[in-house]
Design a protein around this motif. Structure first.
Motif, PDB file in Angstrom:
ATOM      1  N   GLU A  40       0.798   6.617  -6.898  1.00  0.00           N
ATOM      2  CA  GLU A  40      -0.434   7.347  -7.218  1.00  0.00           C
ATOM      3  C   GLU A  40      -0.216   8.854  -7.128  1.00  0.00           C
ATOM      4  O   GLU A  40      -0.642   9.610  -8.010  1.00  0.00           O
ATOM      5  CB  GLU A  40      -1.552   6.930  -6.263  1.00  0.00           C
ATOM      6  N   GLN A  60       6.098  -0.993 -12.533  1.00  0.00           N
ATOM      7  CA  GLN A  60       4.810  -0.849 -11.868  1.00  0.00           C
ATOM      8  C   GLN A  60       3.910  -2.076 -12.056  1.00  0.00           C
ATOM      9  O   GLN A  60       2.947  -2.246 -11.310  1.00  0.00           O
ATOM     10  CB  GLN A  60       4.100   0.417 -12.353  1.00  0.00           C
ATOM     11  N   ALA A  91       2.111   1.794  -3.445  1.00  0.00           N
ATOM     12  CA  ALA A  91       1.006   2.242  -4.311  1.00  0.00           C
ATOM     13  C   ALA A  91       0.697   3.717  -4.068  1.00  0.00           C
ATOM     14  O   ALA A  91       0.444   4.474  -5.021  1.00  0.00           O
ATOM     15  CB  ALA A  91      -0.236   1.388  -4.043  1.00  0.00           C
ATOM     16  N   THR A 108       0.825  -1.211   0.000  1.00  0.00           N
ATOM     17  CA  THR A 108       0.000   0.000   0.000  1.00  0.00           C
ATOM     18  C   THR A 108       0.854   1.253   0.000  1.00  0.00           C
ATOM     19  O   THR A 108       0.548   2.230  -0.703  1.00  0.00           O
ATOM     20  CB  THR A 108      -0.946   0.016   1.214  1.00  0.00           C
TER      21      THR A 108
END
Length: 673
Positions: A30, A238, A26, A23
């Motif tokens: 983002e 990614q 990520a 997370t």
């Protein structure tokens, strides 16, 4: 459980702790993706593109302190063949033909086909026969000082230090076509089924870039340009699963802490790009059948053996152009022999060679030495939920460079319109919506900055109208941003003389900024945060808890103009609590009691804080501000002591000259009065 699987899981958890859980990675990607979208909208108006690269862009976050990026002109297009020339309008775009080298795959010469108005290109051209070619050596030289005048060459990059950040900037050109020298890449990936077809399609669409560096020792070195697939590599990274990404991180750590051999010039023999390439080959060749935490060390060992084989044969094929040997002119002769000996010795040690890696030595020793050593690899057992909030807010702050990328009001409004449209794109998750909102807040603040600057040339009536618009926009910005963004609103109120309104606003901020749930410099009371804030939506958590340093490039405070004019890079950032107390001192000029209360609180804060409210590198400017406030209150002896303390702190803003001049001024006043 098999021993190697148990030890692998322990190393996986340690790597997640060092480099980030799924997370956290990520979140970093983002935020950077959205910042890139907004910057692209901004950059298009300037005719330039900037793309962040390197470890930070890959998702390693604050562990990667350096910044790597590529810059190129959007009005200069590289084409792979003359048949592509009709795609572009030659009157709007300078066309450059890529002539790929047959002798050294991966290198090319660039022929200028149409005129250029860009000085760095024009001054880099060399005539060869009937053609005009862009010299990579001259282009590197002509762009070296565009970012910082004291930059030095590092490969194709202009390299140096900007404050605390090391940077590598490659000035190159973009090519929207996939180069013919890499045509075998697509069928190979399709047959191997990695990267997946949707990623492969995106990769091909990205095309490539050329950067100004040739093969060392080549007769045409000064004319050769390297074909770069850096954007394609980002896409491929990614699409990795988290175990593969942690294997990449482990390879980078192993390189940094263990494989320390240098070449004949005293530079590292191996680089992280080699490690990335090796991992790509290992994943594509399915050397490891099942990538999961219990197989992390198997993945590392497969990469290690691949590296050993490549060093032994002095051949590491580029992932995109297999005929391009990355080891050419790098791993050969004595260096190759020494590296081979080191790797063979480690091969004989087996996976215990990782004990030489200090970052994971303790956990590896514990797992090897105790068969009962068990640890959960579930993310919820590795980090508490609040760490995800802290990571998001920290990334939003550290990537908030869109703040200074606008040149005028129209530029701001154009980007604002595009960003608001992006906010309504379907399927955004909560983090992405919050990220867009935070950047809208930043764009609004930039708009206010430019509007405020233009108001100085207007009549009193026009200026008043603009100031009212600025206050309304800044209020909206404060409501959409961090908790500390409210300070900008109070700062503008003070700047335009509305001190009573500012005092009311600042009093509310001061009451809350000392709460234990406030997040500053990643420090927060976890129990208090969970109890007071945990159940709120993410947007509310951000608005109520995040305090970051105040950037005074946006709205300058008169009392700090002297420091600003002498500061390094004309940049000053101030801890939010310090800024609040300074403003209360200045706004309460007509109320000595309240003014002294704010001054006393600032004095106590400077003498008692141990990092909760003042970041260590900002203690210098904080002591400076205390001295200025003491001068305002005519405590010249106290001001003198504060300035002297400022000189003893880390010179983050390089304010020593300003401090010495203030000391002289205070000594003169003290002597006179």
């Amino acid at each position: 459980m098999d021993e190697i699987h148990r030890i692998s899981e322990a190393v996986y958890v340690e790597m997640c702790d060092i480099l980030g859980t799924p997370t956290l990675v990520a979140i970093r990607r983002e935020v950077l993706d959205i910042a890139e979208i907004i910057r692209t909208q901004s950059e298009e108006r300037k005719g330039e593109r900037i793309r962040l690269g390197g470890s930070r862009r890959e998702g390693f976050g604050s562990v990667a302190s350096d910044v790597d990026c590529m810059r190129w002109r959007t009005d200069h297009q590289v084409i792979c063949g003359l048949n592509h020339a009709n795609i572009y309008h030659s009157e709007r775009c300078t066309l450059i033909l890529m002539e790929c080298s047959k002798e050294i795959p991966g290198l090319a010469m660039l022929q200028l086909l149409t005129p250029t108005h860009y000085d760095s290109v024009r001054q880099s051209c060399i005539r060869i026969c009937d053609g005009l070619y862009i010299s990579s050596a001259l282009y590197r030289e002509n762009t070296m000082g565009l970012f910082r005048h004291n930059s030095t060459q590092h490969g194709p990059c202009a390299s140096g230090q900007d404050g605390e950040t090391e940077y590598d900037i490659a000035y190159g050109f973009a090519c929207k076509q996939w180069p013919s020298v890499a045509t075998s890449f697509t069928p190979r990936c399709q047959s191997k089924r990695w990267p997946p077809n949707h990623v492969l399609s995106d990769v091909i669409t990205l095309g490539c870039h050329v950067v100004p560096i040739g093969l060392k020792g080549s007769p045409k070195e000064d004319l050769e340009w390297r074909i770069s697939f850096s954007l394609a590599e980002q896409k491929i990274i990614q699409c990795m699963d988290h175990t593969q990404f942690m294997c990449y991180g482990l390879l980078k750590l192993f390189l940094k802490e263990v494989l320390l051999l240098e070449d004949s010039n005293g530079k590292p023999l191996l680089c992280s790009y080699f490690m990335k390439t090796i991992l790509f080959w290992v994943i594509q060749n399915e050397t490891v059948k099942d990538w999961n935490p219990s197989n992390l060390l198997s993945g590392f060992w497969s990469c290690f053996k691949f590296l050993l084989s490549c060093v032994y044969h002095a051949y590491l094929p580029n992932f995109f152009i297999t005929e391009n040997n990355l080891f050419i002119s790098k791993v050969f002769g004595r260096s190759q022999r020494l590296l081979c000996e080191q790797l063979f010795e480690m091969y004989n040690q087996g996976i215990t060679c990782l004990l030489q890696c200090r970052s994971i030595r303790d956990v590896l020793t514990g797992a090897i030495g105790c068969r009962q050593y068990r640890i959960s690899t579930a993310e919820s057992d590795i980090i508490p939920e609040i760490h995800k909030d802290v990571e998001l807010f920290d990334e939003l702050d550290s990537n908030d460079i869109v703040a200074m990328s606008f040149s005028n009001v129209g530029h701001c409004f154009g980007t604002l319109y595009s960003t608001v449209k992006n906010l309504h794109v379907p399927n955004l998750n909560e983090r992405q919506r919050v990220t867009f909102r935070k950047y809208i807040s930043t764009i609004l603040r930039s708009t206010v900055f430019h509007l405020y600057k233009t108001s100085n040339d207007l009549s009193n009536k026009g200026r008043l109208r603009i100031l009212n618009v600025c206050l309304k926009l800044l209020k909206v910005s404060a409501d959409m941003g961090f908790f500390s963004d409210k300070i900008y609103f109070a700062l503008l109120l003070h700047t335009v003389g509305k001190n009573s309104n500012a005092i009311q606003f600042l009093s509310t901020i001061k009451e809350k900024i000392t709460k234990s749930y406030i997040i500053y410099d990643r420090i927060v009371d976890i129990e208090c945060y969970d109890r007071e804030i945990g159940g709120l939506p993410l947007m509310e958590r951000m608005r109520k808890t995040v305090a970051v340093n105040i950037d005074l490039r946006m709205i300058m405070i008169k009392e700090l103009e002297f420091e600003f004019s002498l500061a390094a890079r004309n940049f000053i950032d101030v801890p939010p609590y310090v800024m609040v107390l300074m403003l209360l001192v200045l706004c309460n000029r007509g109320n000595p009691q309240k003014q002294n209360e704010a001054l006393d609180e600032l004095y106590l804060l400077l003498h008692s804080d141990e990092g909760r409210h003042i970041k260590k590198i900002l203690r210098g400017i904080s002591w400076q501000i205390l001295g200025i406030c003491q001068e305002v209150c005519e405590d010249y002896q106290g001001a003198l002591l504060s300035y002297q303390k400022s000189l003893k702190e880390e010179p983050h803003h390089n304010l020593q000259e300003a401090t010495y001049l203030r000391i002289q001024d205070v000594q003169c006043r003290h002597a006179m009065g």
